[in-house]
Design a protein around this motif. Structure first.
Motif, PDB file in Angstrom:
ATOM      1  N   HIS A 195       7.213  -4.945   4.495  1.00 48.43           N
ATOM      2  CA  HIS A 195       6.819  -5.653   3.272  1.00 48.43           C
ATOM      3  C   HIS A 195       8.022  -5.808   2.356  1.00 48.43           C
ATOM      4  O   HIS A 195       8.852  -4.891   2.251  1.00 48.43           O
ATOM      5  CB  HIS A 195       5.666  -4.954   2.559  1.00 48.43           C
ATOM      6  N   MET A 250      10.412  -0.903   0.972  1.00 52.26           N
ATOM      7  CA  MET A 250      11.071  -0.601   2.213  1.00 52.26           C
ATOM      8  C   MET A 250      12.117  -1.631   2.594  1.00 52.26           C
ATOM      9  O   MET A 250      12.296  -2.003   3.737  1.00 52.26           O
ATOM     10  CB  MET A 250      10.033  -0.433   3.339  1.00 52.26           C
ATOM     11  N   GLU A 299       7.837   1.709   7.296  1.00 44.68           N
ATOM     12  CA  GLU A 299       7.453   2.569   6.157  1.00 44.68           C
ATOM     13  C   GLU A 299       8.262   3.866   6.176  1.00 44.68           C
ATOM     14  O   GLU A 299       8.558   4.413   7.232  1.00 44.68           O
ATOM     15  CB  GLU A 299       5.961   2.917   6.236  1.00 44.68           C
ATOM     16  N   GLU A 320       1.952  -3.293  -1.443  1.00 47.67           N
ATOM     17  CA  GLU A 320       1.818  -2.332  -2.536  1.00 47.67           C
ATOM     18  C   GLU A 320       0.631  -2.658  -3.441  1.00 47.67           C
ATOM     19  O   GLU A 320       0.226  -1.831  -4.245  1.00 47.67           O
ATOM     20  CB  GLU A 320       3.114  -2.320  -3.383  1.00 47.67           C
TER      21      GLU A 320
HETATM   22 ZN    ZN Z   1       5.869   0.728   1.796  1.00 42.18          ZN
END
Ligand code: ZN
Length: 434
Positions: A103, A137, A199, A171
């Motif tokens: 993400h 990330m 992650e 998020e």
């Molecule tokens: Zn994350």
């Protein structure tokens, strides 16, 4: 996917491309040190300079898409409402397909004056890299990008298919992000043999911990029907709150006997009780209960619903039950406790580069891995150290970031160029012999 004409996508992309420069934070005055010219640090610097606070991507994926295109990736943008999603793929041998899931959104920086450095300008200080999102990330995305860039330079287009899936809605609500990417890929009948999620899984040093699964989650709503009456004449009524109390007690007494190694046990938590408007002298006729079950792969959704129904029906047949927010558990280890081939490859690569065996964990809340697990045989999370995520002064060590890139390089080399892989170390030979 319904509602996504390619024209709309194209227009959105062209418009946004013009704005990238304007949205991108200036990143001049980079501090000089030994890693300043390292490619992965440079890419991370570019990524964190986009203030992509969830779900507003402000051109971060568009910038990355341009870079990916030059490597030979095909690009599809899949915007849904205010969320940006990017699907990129390279290689054309679909007998094996691998993915990297990530993400580009970050949580807000909080009060920027509390940060040692500007949160949207990567700052290297005492061997550490500081910026919002460097760990969660964008650092992992930079590591992935540089790993693949190096692989394509070294060995050409991959022998197998590689897909990069990015959203700007991890998020936040997570409604229009990886969930929608998964729906889209499902419609295209695209499935993966293995998905690596970037992650931050590590605890003290990079790759010391892998997330190899997550518990499933299922929310229940039960509406209990009693009979209203005057509080002075309880014999003429059925109190729905009293009924609810008995059922709550019974559900809380379930001891979930089936366990699964590496997983916290199955748990049930009530989240809401509602018997309608309060009137001092009326016995309530309705009571609604809400609860959520977090469950290990030892259970499945059907079993849970059956168990809940049986428990309720010991007390009443006059009820309605619905479930929602279904999220199936996933685990990289099969029923006979044998790790998936991809987990074995990842552990082996960590072993040969870092000289330790990673801890396998399934702890923590949900991640977007839960969505992709529907179309991926195995899902595993390997990223930076999570100690400072979502905090003021979020940071990683520079050496961890470089190590992560090298691990991704080694892992995807084995997956994407299987004919190249020659076992070289003694450790590898040992593994082959087993
Ligand atoms: Zn994350």
């Amino acid at each position: 996917m319904n509602g996504f004409s390619s024209n709309t996508c194209y227009e959105l992309v062209s418009e946004a491309l013009e704005d990238i420069e304007a949205l991108h934070e200036e990143f001049q005055g980079v501090e000089e040190d030994e890693h300043a010219s390292h490619r992965v640090v440079d890419i991370a610097r570019q990524l964190v300079a986009f203030k992509s606070i969830t779900p507003d991507d402000v051109g971060c994926q568009l910038w990355l898409a341009q870079e990916l295109r030059t490597l030979g990736f095909s690009i599809k943008h899949l915007p849904v409402r205010d969320v940006s999603n990017l699907i990129a793929s390279i290689g054309n041998n679909s007998d094996a397909r691998f993915a990297f899931l990530g993400h580009t959104d970050v949580v807000p920086a909080g009060s920027t004056q509390d940060w040692q450095f500007n949160p949207f300008k990567l700052t290297e200080h005492n061997g550490c890299l500081f910026a919002r999102g460097i760990v969660d990330m964008k650092g992992a995305i930079a590591a992935f990008f540089c790993a693949i860039e190096a692989l394509v330079t070294d060995f050409g287009i991959p022998e197998k298919e590689l897909w990069l899936l990015l959203t700007s809605d991890e998020e936040g609500e997570a409604e229009h992000g990886t969930k929608r990417i998964t729906q889209f890929l499902k419609q295209q009948r695209i499935t993966f043999d293995f998905t690596l999620v970037g992650e931050p899984s590590s605890e003290a040093q990079v790759a010391d911990t892998l997330k190899v699964g997550r518990r499933g989650a299922l929310s229940f709503t039960i509406n209990l029907h009693g009979k209203s009456g005057h509080v002075a004449y309880p014999q003429k009524a059925t109190n729905a709150i009293h009924l609810a109390q008995n059922i709550m007690q019974a559900l809380l007494s379930v001891d979930w006997p089936k366990h699964c190694d590496n997983f916290d046990s199955t748990t049930l938590q009530f989240t809401h009780v509602n018997s309608g408007d309060f009137v001092d002298n009326i016995i309530p006729s309705q009571c609604q209960l809400n609860f959520n079950i977090r469950y290990t792969p030892a259970y499945n959704e059907y079993e849970l619903v059956q168990l809940v129904r049986e428990t309720i029906e010991k007390h009443t047949l006059n009820y309605a039950l619905t479930t929602n927010n279904s999220c199936k558990p996933y685990y990289c280890v099969n029923n006979d406790e044998i790790p998936s081939p991809s987990l074995a490859i990842v552990c082996d690569e960590i072993n040969s580069q870092c000289h330790f065996t990673p801890k396998l964990s399934t702890a923590g809340g949900t991640s977007d891995g839960r969505f992709i697990a529907e179309i991926s045989t195995s899902v595993l999370e390997l990223g930076l150290v999570n100690k400072t995520i979502h905090q003021i002064d979020e940071h990683t060590t520079t050496s961890d970031l470089i190590q992560l890139q090298q691990l991704y390089y080694g892992i995807y080399k084995r997956l994407l160029y299987p004919t190249l892989h020659v076992h070289s170390t003694a450790q590898d030979e040992l593994l082959q012999l087993r």
